[in-house]
Design a protein around this motif. Structure first.
Motif, short mmCIF file in Angstrom:
data_model
loop_
_atom_site.label_atom_id
_atom_site.label_comp_id
_atom_site.label_asym_id
_atom_site.label_seq_id
_atom_site.Cartn_x
_atom_site.Cartn_y
_atom_site.Cartn_z
N MET A 126 14.65 -76.43 61.33
CA MET A 126 14.74 -75.04 61.76
C MET A 126 16.02 -74.88 62.59
N GLU A 127 16.79 -73.87 62.27
CA GLU A 127 18.03 -73.62 63.01
C GLU A 127 17.72 -73.07 64.40
N ASN A 128 18.72 -73.15 65.29
CA ASN A 128 18.54 -72.65 66.66
C ASN A 128 18.18 -71.17 66.67
N THR A 129 18.84 -70.38 65.83
CA THR A 129 18.58 -68.94 65.79
C THR A 129 17.14 -68.68 65.36
N ASP A 130 16.69 -69.38 64.35
CA ASP A 130 15.30 -69.23 63.89
C ASP A 130 14.32 -69.61 64.98
N LEU A 131 14.62 -70.66 65.71
CA LEU A 131 13.75 -71.12 66.78
C LEU A 131 13.67 -70.08 67.90
#
Length: 65
Positions: A1-6
């Motif tokens: 999971m990417e930082n933005t998604d997190l």
């Protein structure tokens, strides 16, 4: 999971938890309680509840949900 998604997931989870907490609080209040003034000469609980609903609806529009 990417930082933005997190970050988005964390924000939405917190928003959902806040809505659940608010729902529990409002469920515990009677209609008579919501019709009482918050402080002498101030708005009633039902008026403040209306503002919470309006802000929540605007957030949905803002987030394009």
């Amino acid at each position: 999971m990417e930082n933005t998604d997190l970050v988005v997931k964390m924000i939405l989870d917190r928003w959902d938890a806040s809505i659940k907490n608010c729902d529990e609080l409002l469920g515990s209040l009677s209609d008579e309680t919501l019709l009482q003034e918050i402080a002498l000469g101030k708005n009633r609980g039902i008026y403040l509840l209306g503002h919470l609903v309006a802000v929540h609806d605007d957030m949905l529009r803002l987030l394009e949900v």
